[in-house]
Design a protein around this motif. Structure first.
Motif, PDB file in Angstrom:
ATOM      1  N   UNK A   1       3.063  -7.853  -1.789  1.00  0.00           N
ATOM      2  CA  UNK A   1       3.239  -6.445  -1.459  1.00  0.00           C
ATOM      3  C   UNK A   1       4.366  -6.274  -0.459  1.00  0.00           C
ATOM      4  N   UNK A   2       4.452  -7.181   0.532  1.00  0.00           N
ATOM      5  CA  UNK A   2       5.519  -7.081   1.531  1.00  0.00           C
ATOM      6  C   UNK A   2       6.867  -7.353   0.892  1.00  0.00           C
ATOM      7  N   UNK A   3       6.914  -8.393   0.054  1.00  0.00           N
ATOM      8  CA  UNK A   3       8.201  -8.811  -0.495  1.00  0.00           C
ATOM      9  C   UNK A   3       8.669  -7.902  -1.625  1.00  0.00           C
ATOM     10  N   UNK A   4       7.725  -7.467  -2.461  1.00  0.00           N
ATOM     11  CA  UNK A   4       8.121  -6.759  -3.678  1.00  0.00           C
ATOM     12  C   UNK A   4       7.775  -5.277  -3.639  1.00  0.00           C
ATOM     13  N   UNK A   5       7.183  -4.805  -2.569  1.00  0.00           N
ATOM     14  CA  UNK A   5       6.810  -3.400  -2.507  1.00  0.00           C
ATOM     15  C   UNK A   5       5.493  -3.155  -3.203  1.00  0.00           C
ATOM     16  N   UNK A   6       5.069  -1.892  -3.218  1.00  0.00           N
ATOM     17  CA  UNK A   6       3.759  -1.567  -3.767  1.00  0.00           C
ATOM     18  C   UNK A   6       3.838  -1.187  -5.236  1.00  0.00           C
ATOM     19  N   UNK A   7       5.006  -1.331  -5.850  1.00  0.00           N
ATOM     20  CA  UNK A   7       5.191  -0.883  -7.234  1.00  0.00           C
ATOM     21  C   UNK A   7       4.592  -1.837  -8.252  1.00  0.00           C
ATOM     22  N   UNK A   8       5.095  -1.702  -9.494  1.00  0.00           N
ATOM     23  CA  UNK A   8       4.581  -2.502 -10.602  1.00  0.00           C
ATOM     24  C   UNK A   8       4.856  -3.996 -10.385  1.00  0.00           C
ATOM     25  N   UNK A   9       6.018  -4.303  -9.800  1.00  0.00           N
ATOM     26  CA  UNK A   9       6.455  -5.699  -9.718  1.00  0.00           C
ATOM     27  C   UNK A   9       5.422  -6.582  -9.033  1.00  0.00           C
ATOM     28  N   UNK A  10       4.874  -6.100  -7.923  1.00  0.00           N
ATOM     29  CA  UNK A  10       3.936  -6.929  -7.167  1.00  0.00           C
ATOM     30  C   UNK A  10       2.680  -7.220  -7.984  1.00  0.00           C
ATOM     31  N   UNK A  11       2.197  -6.204  -8.746  1.00  0.00           N
ATOM     32  CA  UNK A  11       0.974  -6.411  -9.532  1.00  0.00           C
ATOM     33  C   UNK A  11       1.220  -7.402 -10.658  1.00  0.00           C
ATOM     34  N   UNK A  12       2.357  -7.223 -11.343  1.00  0.00           N
ATOM     35  CA  UNK A  12       2.682  -8.148 -12.437  1.00  0.00           C
ATOM     36  C   UNK A  12       2.884  -9.554 -11.884  1.00  0.00           C
ATOM     37  N   UNK A  13       3.558  -9.639 -10.736  1.00  0.00           N
ATOM     38  CA  UNK A  13       3.802 -10.951 -10.126  1.00  0.00           C
ATOM     39  C   UNK A  13       2.482 -11.620  -9.753  1.00  0.00           C
ATOM     40  N   UNK A  14       1.522 -10.832  -9.260  1.00  0.00           N
ATOM     41  CA  UNK A  14       0.233 -11.426  -8.883  1.00  0.00           C
ATOM     42  C   UNK A  14      -0.444 -12.062 -10.096  1.00  0.00           C
ATOM     43  N   UNK A  15      -0.443 -11.328 -11.219  1.00  0.00           N
ATOM     44  CA  UNK A  15      -1.068 -11.868 -12.425  1.00  0.00           C
ATOM     45  C   UNK A  15      -0.349 -13.142 -12.862  1.00  0.00           C
ATOM     46  N   UNK A  16       0.998 -13.078 -12.903  1.00  0.00           N
ATOM     47  CA  UNK A  16       1.776 -14.232 -13.370  1.00  0.00           C
ATOM     48  C   UNK A  16       1.557 -15.434 -12.452  1.00  0.00           C
ATOM     49  N   UNK A  17       1.661 -15.209 -11.141  1.00  0.00           N
ATOM     50  CA  UNK A  17       1.501 -16.324 -10.196  1.00  0.00           C
ATOM     51  C   UNK A  17       0.064 -16.817 -10.197  1.00  0.00           C
TER      52      UNK A  17
ATOM     53  N   UNK B   1      -7.286  -5.934 -11.583  1.00  0.00           N
ATOM     54  CA  UNK B   1      -8.166  -4.943 -10.960  1.00  0.00           C
ATOM     55  C   UNK B   1      -8.016  -4.988  -9.437  1.00  0.00           C
ATOM     56  N   UNK B   2      -7.890  -6.212  -8.881  1.00  0.00           N
ATOM     57  CA  UNK B   2      -7.720  -6.328  -7.430  1.00  0.00           C
ATOM     58  C   UNK B   2      -6.456  -5.615  -6.980  1.00  0.00           C
ATOM     59  N   UNK B   3      -5.355  -5.903  -7.661  1.00  0.00           N
ATOM     60  CA  UNK B   3      -4.082  -5.302  -7.259  1.00  0.00           C
ATOM     61  C   UNK B   3      -4.142  -3.792  -7.403  1.00  0.00           C
ATOM     62  N   UNK B   4      -4.766  -3.313  -8.477  1.00  0.00           N
ATOM     63  CA  UNK B   4      -4.840  -1.870  -8.690  1.00  0.00           C
ATOM     64  C   UNK B   4      -5.757  -1.207  -7.672  1.00  0.00           C
ATOM     65  N   UNK B   5      -6.800  -1.938  -7.275  1.00  0.00           N
ATOM     66  CA  UNK B   5      -7.730  -1.367  -6.306  1.00  0.00           C
ATOM     67  C   UNK B   5      -7.043  -1.167  -4.962  1.00  0.00           C
ATOM     68  N   UNK B   6      -6.106  -2.086  -4.638  1.00  0.00           N
ATOM     69  CA  UNK B   6      -5.491  -2.034  -3.315  1.00  0.00           C
ATOM     70  C   UNK B   6      -4.354  -1.029  -3.259  1.00  0.00           C
ATOM     71  N   UNK B   7      -3.482  -1.055  -4.257  1.00  0.00           N
ATOM     72  CA  UNK B   7      -2.346  -0.132  -4.206  1.00  0.00           C
ATOM     73  C   UNK B   7      -1.901   0.224  -5.610  1.00  0.00           C
ATOM     74  N   UNK B   8      -2.226   1.468  -6.050  1.00  0.00           N
ATOM     75  CA  UNK B   8      -1.776   1.944  -7.357  1.00  0.00           C
ATOM     76  C   UNK B   8      -1.996   3.442  -7.405  1.00  0.00           C
ATOM     77  N   UNK B   9      -1.391   4.118  -8.387  1.00  0.00           N
ATOM     78  CA  UNK B   9      -1.726   5.527  -8.586  1.00  0.00           C
ATOM     79  C   UNK B   9      -2.199   5.785  -9.999  1.00  0.00           C
ATOM     80  N   UNK B  10      -2.258   4.705 -10.802  1.00  0.00           N
ATOM     81  CA  UNK B  10      -2.791   4.825 -12.151  1.00  0.00           C
ATOM     82  C   UNK B  10      -3.262   3.440 -12.575  1.00  0.00           C
ATOM     83  N   UNK B  11      -4.222   3.410 -13.497  1.00  0.00           N
ATOM     84  CA  UNK B  11      -4.720   2.116 -13.963  1.00  0.00           C
ATOM     85  C   UNK B  11      -6.230   2.101 -14.001  1.00  0.00           C
ATOM     86  N   UNK B  12      -6.795   1.238 -14.841  1.00  0.00           N
ATOM     87  CA  UNK B  12      -8.244   1.196 -15.016  1.00  0.00           C
ATOM     88  C   UNK B  12      -8.931   0.805 -13.708  1.00  0.00           C
ATOM     89  N   UNK B  13      -8.385  -0.216 -13.032  1.00  0.00           N
ATOM     90  CA  UNK B  13      -8.971  -0.672 -11.772  1.00  0.00           C
ATOM     91  C   UNK B  13      -8.837   0.395 -10.688  1.00  0.00           C
TER      92      UNK B  13
END
Lengths: 271, 264
Positions: free
Chosen positions: A130-146, A210-222
Motif C-alpha cells: 500500500x505504501x509503495x504502490x498506493x491504494x489503487x488496483x496495483x497493490x491488490x493485484x500485487x498482493x495476490x501475485x506475490x 478479500x483482505x485487500x478489498x476489506x482494507x482499501x477499496x471502493x468496489x469489489x465483493x470483499x
C-alpha cells in the motif's frame, strides 16, 4: 457387507452429496423462522425473501451515486483483480520454475531467495504494498501475485527437478540443447502440474483479494461484505458469500476440465 | 584385430569420494561388435555405461570415440535405452521419434513445419515400422505395454544414427516371452543398421545369446576391512565366434577365453 466395499452408484452419489447441503439449508430455515417468530425485526438470520429483496436492489437497480449496478460492478472488479493477480503469478511461476528446475546454476542462485520469499506471510507485506504502490488496483493485484507465486514456483520447480534424470539424458542423446529440453521436455510435462497448482492457489488468492478489498477499496465483493457488515446486513453478506463460493467452484471445475482435455497423456499417471 | 576401435577406454577410473567403483579399465571396442557387460550388483556396470554415455566424467583416464577424446556430456553420437523412463510420456510414439530430428533441424523452436515436418514424420514412421510399432504410432507411452515402450525407446535412439548404442538392462523389466521377441528385434536391427552395441545386463544367458563379446566386471582384489577401496574392472573378456547372421545358433561357441592380464 463391509462399509469399505459399499460403493454408491452414480445416482446414489448425487443424492448422498446433496443430503448434507439440504440438511444445512433446512436447519437454517428452521432456526431463522424461529428467530423471526420471536422478533420480526431480526437481522442476524434473514429469511430467503428478505435476502432476495436486498439482492434484487443490488442486482437490478443502478446505484444512485455511481450509476452502476452494484452487484455486477463488485463481481467484475473482484474477478479482474483475481484474474490478473493469478495470471501474473501463474506466468511468473511457469517461467521461473522452468529455469529453476532445469538449470542447476540458476537453482543454486535463486533457490534460496524463492524459499525465503515463500515463507513471508503475504498479508504482512500488504502495508508495504500500500505504501509503495498506493491504494489503487496495483497493490491488490500485487498482493495476490506475490501471495501465491512463491508457493507455485517452489512446487513446480521441485516437480520439474524430480522428472526422471533418464529423460534429460535421453533428450541430450537426441541432440537437445538446454533450451530445447526446457521447452519440449520440461514445459509440457509441467503444464498439468501448473494447472493443479493454480487450482490449489485459488483459495489463498481469494483470501488475499478479500483482505485487500476489506482494507482499501471502493468496489469489489470483499469491499461490499465489509461495508454492509456495519449495518449487520446479513441479507447481503450471505448471498455474497454464496456467490463467491459459486465463482470459486466454477473456476476450479473449469481448470480441472481444461487439464483433462488438454493433457490426455497425463491421465492415470497420478501426477 | 587390425580395425581401428570405435571406442577406446584407457586407464579409466571412477571414484566417488574414497569409494573406488572402477579401476584401470582398458577397453577397445571394434565397430560392429555387440558387447555384453555382466557382473554382480555394485560391480560398476552402470558406472561404466554412464562414463561412456558422458553422463559422468571418469576420475582418471581417457575415453576416445573414433580417436577423438569424448566431451564430458551426452551427445547424439551415443544413443541410449534405459530400463525405464526412456521415452517422453507427453509425446505420442511418433512424436517421441520425431523429437530427435526436430532438435537437430530447429534449434530455436524444436518444432518443424511444412515439408521439413513431412519428411521428418516419414523418416520416423519408417523407423517405427522397423521396430514393429506400425499400428501404435499415435498412442501415448502410457497406452503401450512395457515391451512396446522399449521398442519405441530403441526407435527413438536409432533415428539419430548413433555411432554407439548403449543399452542399460533394456529388457530387465519384461516378461520372458516378450524378452525373446526383443532379442530377435535387437539382433535384426544390429545387423540391418550395422550398429555397435554395448549392453549391460544381469542375465548371463542374454549376454551370451546376443553378444559377440562378453565382458565380466568384478573386483580383482578384495580388502575385507575396506571393501570400497578396490574397484572393479574387466576380469573376463570373451570374444564369441558368431556369424554376422542374426539367426545365429542358440548356443554360441566360445572361441577364445582371454583372461585379461593380471595387473594386481
Amino acid at each position: 457387507m463391509r462399509w469399505v466395499n459399499r460403493h454408491p452408484k452414480k445416482g446414489e452419489r448425487i443424492l448422498l452429496g446433496a443430503l448434507p447441503v439440504a440438511v444445512l439449508l433446512i436447519a437454517y430455515l428452521i432456526v431463522a423462522a424461529q428467530r423471526h417468530a420471536d422478533n420480526p425485526m431480526d437481522k442476524i438470520l434473514p429469511l430467503p425473501g428478505q435476502m432476495m429483496q436486498a439482492m434484487s436492489a443490488l442486482m437490478f437497480q443502478a446505484d444512485q451515486l455511481t450509476g452502476q449496478i452494484t452487484f455486477w460492478a463488485d463481481t467484475v472488479a473482484s474477478l479482474y483483480r483475481l484474474g490478473l493477480g493469478l495470471g501474473i503469478a501463474t506466468l511468473t511461476a511457469l517461467v521461473v520454475s522452468l529455469v529453476l528446475g532445469v538449470l542447476p546454476p540458476v537453482r543454486a542462485t535463486l533457490g534460496p531467495l524463492v524459499t525465503g520469499i515463500a515463507v513471508i506471510p503475504p498479508i504482512a507485506l500488504l502495508p508495504i504494498l500500500f505504501i509503495a504502490l498506493g491504494l489503487g488496483e496495483t497493490a491488490k493485484i500485487a498482493l495476490i501475485a506475490i501471495g501465491v507465486a512463491p508457493v507455485m514456483i517452489r512446487d513446480i520447480a521441485a516437480y520439474i527437478a524430480a522428472l526422471p534424470a533418464e529423460q534429460v539424458i535421453k533428450a541430450q542423446t537426441l541432440g537437445a540443447s538446454s533450451w530445447q529440453i526446457m521447452i519440449r521436455v520440461a514445459l509440457p510435462q509441467a503444464m498439468p502440474r501448473l494447472i493443479h497448482a493454480v487450482r490449489l492457489a485459488l483459495g489463498p488468492a481469494w483470501v488475499f483479494l478479500i483482505s485487500a478489498e476489506a482494507i482499501a477499496a471502493d468496489v469489489g465483493l470483499g469491499y461490499r461484505i465489509f461495508l454492509v457488515r456495519r449495518y449487520l446486513s446479513m441479507d447481503v453478506i450471505l448471498p455474497y458469500v454464496a456467490w463467491i463460493a459459486l465463482l470459486a467452484i466454477v473456476m476450479d471445475w473449469a481448470l480441472a476440465l481444461t487439464s483433462r482435455k488438454a493433457f490426455p497423456w497425463a491421465e492415470g499417471q497420478g501426477r | 584385430m587390425s580395425v581401428e576401435p570405435i571406442l577406446s577406454l584407457q586407464n579409466v577410473w571412477v571414484e566417488y569420494g574414497d569409494k573406488i567403483v572402477l579401476e584401470k579399465v582398458d577397453l577397445d571396442i571394434q565397430p560392429g561388435s555387440f558387447v555384453s557387460i555382466v557382473g554382480p550388483s555394485g560391480a560398476g556396470k552402470s558406472s561404466l555405461l554412464r562414463v561412456i554415455l558422458g553422463q559422468e566424467r571418469p576420475t582418471r583416464g581417457v575415453i576416445e570415440l573414433d580417436g577423438q577424446p569424448l566431451a564430458p556430456e551426452c551427445g547424439p553420437d551415443r544413443g541410449v535405452v534405459f530400463q525405464r523412463y526412456s521415452v517422453f510420456p507427453h509425446l505420442s510414439a511418433l512424436g517421441n521419434v520425431v523429437f530427435g530430428l526436430e532438435c537437430e533441424q530447429a534449434p530455436l523452436t524444436a518444432r518443424l513445419f511444412g515439408s521439413a515436418r513431412k519428411a521428418a514424420r516419414e523418416q520416423a514412421e519408417a523407423m517405427l515400422v522397423a521396430v514393429g510399432l506400425a499400428d501404435s504410432m499415435h498412442q501415448y507411452p502410457a497406452q503401450l505395454s512395457g515391451g512396446m515402450q522399449q521398442r519405441l525407446a530403441i526407435a527413438q535412439a536409432l533415428i539419430k544414427r548413433p555411432r554407439i548404442l548403449l543399452l542399460d538392462e533394456p529388457f530387465g523389466a519384461l516378461d520372458p516371452g516378450i524378452r525373446a521377441d526383443m532379442h530377435a528385434l535387437i539382433q535384426q536391427l544390429w545387423s540391418d543398421y550395422a550398429l555397435t552395441i554395448i549392453m549391460v545386463t544381469h542375465d548371463i544367458r542374454e549376454a551370451f545369446t546376443l553378444g559377440t563379446r562378453v565382458l565380466a566386471l568384478d573386483k580383482r582384489r578384495h580388502d575385507p576391512h575396506a571393501p570400497h577401496r578396490f574397484g572393479a574392472t574387466a576380469v573376463y573378456d570373451l570374444t564369441l565366434n558368431k556369424k554376422s547372421n542374426p539367426e545365429a545358433p542358440e548356443k554360441p561357441a566360445v572361441l577364445e577365453i582371454a583372461k585379461t592380464q593380471e595387473n594386481a
